[in-house]
Design a protein around this motif. Structure first.
Motif, PDB file in Angstrom:
ATOM      1  N   GLU A 121      -5.882  -0.284   4.114  1.00 35.11           N
ATOM      2  CA  GLU A 121      -5.146   0.978   4.026  1.00 35.11           C
ATOM      3  C   GLU A 121      -4.409   1.110   2.699  1.00 35.11           C
ATOM      4  O   GLU A 121      -4.329   2.195   2.132  1.00 35.11           O
ATOM      5  CB  GLU A 121      -4.181   1.117   5.205  1.00 35.11           C
ATOM      6  CG  GLU A 121      -4.880   1.267   6.542  1.00 35.11           C
ATOM      7  CD  GLU A 121      -5.831   2.457   6.591  1.00 35.11           C
ATOM      8  OE1 GLU A 121      -5.457   3.542   6.100  1.00 35.11           O
ATOM      9  OE2 GLU A 121      -6.945   2.304   7.121  1.00 35.11           O
ATOM     10  N   LYS A 125      -7.159   1.856   0.085  1.00 35.57           N
ATOM     11  CA  LYS A 125      -7.654   3.231   0.255  1.00 35.57           C
ATOM     12  C   LYS A 125      -6.614   4.249  -0.201  1.00 35.57           C
ATOM     13  O   LYS A 125      -6.950   5.248  -0.845  1.00 35.57           O
ATOM     14  CB  LYS A 125      -8.040   3.493   1.713  1.00 35.57           C
ATOM     15  CG  LYS A 125      -9.362   2.874   2.107  1.00 35.57           C
ATOM     16  CD  LYS A 125      -9.864   3.409   3.431  1.00 35.57           C
ATOM     17  CE  LYS A 125      -9.123   2.837   4.596  1.00 35.57           C
ATOM     18  NZ  LYS A 125      -9.706   3.179   5.910  1.00 35.57           N
ATOM     19  N   ALA A 126      -5.344   4.010   0.134  1.00 37.62           N
ATOM     20  CA  ALA A 126      -4.280   4.937  -0.278  1.00 37.62           C
ATOM     21  C   ALA A 126      -4.159   4.974  -1.797  1.00 37.62           C
ATOM     22  O   ALA A 126      -3.985   6.045  -2.384  1.00 37.62           O
ATOM     23  CB  ALA A 126      -2.953   4.541   0.348  1.00 37.62           C
ATOM     24  N   GLN A 137      -6.459   4.532  -3.970  1.00 36.97           N
ATOM     25  CA  GLN A 137      -7.585   5.318  -4.490  1.00 36.97           C
ATOM     26  C   GLN A 137      -7.389   6.806  -4.208  1.00 36.97           C
ATOM     27  O   GLN A 137      -7.519   7.638  -5.098  1.00 36.97           O
ATOM     28  CB  GLN A 137      -8.899   4.851  -3.851  1.00 36.97           C
ATOM     29  CG  GLN A 137      -9.392   3.541  -4.382  1.00 36.97           C
ATOM     30  CD  GLN A 137      -9.634   3.595  -5.870  1.00 36.97           C
ATOM     31  OE1 GLN A 137      -8.892   2.995  -6.641  1.00 36.97           O
ATOM     32  NE2 GLN A 137     -10.634   4.326  -6.296  1.00 36.97           N
ATOM     33  N   LYS A 138      -7.089   7.133  -2.969  1.00 36.85           N
ATOM     34  CA  LYS A 138      -6.961   8.538  -2.564  1.00 36.85           C
ATOM     35  C   LYS A 138      -5.840   9.240  -3.335  1.00 36.85           C
ATOM     36  O   LYS A 138      -5.971  10.394  -3.740  1.00 36.85           O
ATOM     37  CB  LYS A 138      -6.702   8.628  -1.068  1.00 36.85           C
ATOM     38  CG  LYS A 138      -6.610  10.031  -0.535  1.00 36.85           C
ATOM     39  CD  LYS A 138      -6.375  10.050   0.955  1.00 36.85           C
ATOM     40  CE  LYS A 138      -6.249  11.484   1.449  1.00 36.85           C
ATOM     41  NZ  LYS A 138      -5.982  11.538   2.880  1.00 36.85           N
ATOM     42  N   LEU A 139      -4.726   8.545  -3.515  1.00 29.37           N
ATOM     43  CA  LEU A 139      -3.571   9.128  -4.200  1.00 29.37           C
ATOM     44  C   LEU A 139      -3.686   9.019  -5.720  1.00 29.37           C
ATOM     45  O   LEU A 139      -2.836   9.542  -6.439  1.00 29.37           O
ATOM     46  CB  LEU A 139      -2.288   8.457  -3.713  1.00 29.37           C
ATOM     47  CG  LEU A 139      -1.981   8.642  -2.225  1.00 29.37           C
ATOM     48  CD1 LEU A 139      -0.867   7.699  -1.783  1.00 29.37           C
ATOM     49  CD2 LEU A 139      -1.633  10.085  -1.923  1.00 29.37           C
ATOM     50  N   ASP A 140      -4.700   8.318  -6.178  1.00 29.14           N
ATOM     51  CA  ASP A 140      -4.958   8.161  -7.610  1.00 29.14           C
ATOM     52  C   ASP A 140      -3.735   7.603  -8.345  1.00 29.14           C
ATOM     53  O   ASP A 140      -3.303   8.133  -9.365  1.00 29.14           O
ATOM     54  CB  ASP A 140      -5.402   9.490  -8.220  1.00 29.14           C
ATOM     55  CG  ASP A 140      -6.033   9.322  -9.593  1.00 29.14           C
ATOM     56  OD1 ASP A 140      -6.600   8.242  -9.864  1.00 29.14           O
ATOM     57  OD2 ASP A 140      -5.936  10.261 -10.409  1.00 29.14           O
TER      58      ASP A 140
END
Length: 141
Positions: free
Chosen positions: A94, A97-98, A100-103
């Motif tokens: 998590e 992934k966070a 990456q998603k939040l850049d």
């Protein structure tokens, strides 16, 4: 300097943020965007989940979100742009992934100390360091 920083914390362990929060704020400087994440581990095997009442996960996530909001209001300076996130799953997955998603530009987390059995640290921190695409700063208290 890093513009966006991800700060994973364990709301039940002050050692997970006591030194990491000030380090993240220093790394980000005046224009930091801070993403604070707290991860609720999943049950692992589905048979484990059958021992909990219906709706347990959603109510636990909501309660965790309220605790995280209070933590942010209490500990993060008012002038910092902060975004709290409650995640659910395998902790290291998590966090990665966070990020990456939040850049985000960097991840800042606390180091493992032998007497601390905090779920965020130890193997999870090691996996984040190995697999994150961002710079990862491990802060020793």
């Amino acid at each position: 300097m890093f513009k966006t920083i991800l700060l994973p914390i364990d709301l039940s362990a002050e050692t997970s943020w006591q030194a990491a929060l000030p380090a993240a704020l220093r790394l980000g400087g005046d224009d930091i965007v801070l993403h604070v994440v707290a991860v609720m581990p999943d049950f692992g095997m589905s048979v484990v989940g059958s021992f909990f009442r219906d709706g347990f996960e959603s109510s636990a996530l909501q309660e965790m979100g309220e605790h995280l909001k209070t933590w942010v209001e209490t500990h993060v300076p008012k002038e910092v742009a902060v975004h709290p996130h409650v995640l659910h799953g395998r902790i290291y997955d998590e966090i990665i992934k966070a990020a990456q998603k939040l850049d985000v530009d960097a991840i800042v987390l606390a180091s493992h100390t032998p007497e601390l059995s905090d779920y965020l640290l130890g193997p999870n921190a090691a996996r984040v360091v190995r697999h994150a695409r961002q710079s990862v700063f491990v802060v020793r208290s």
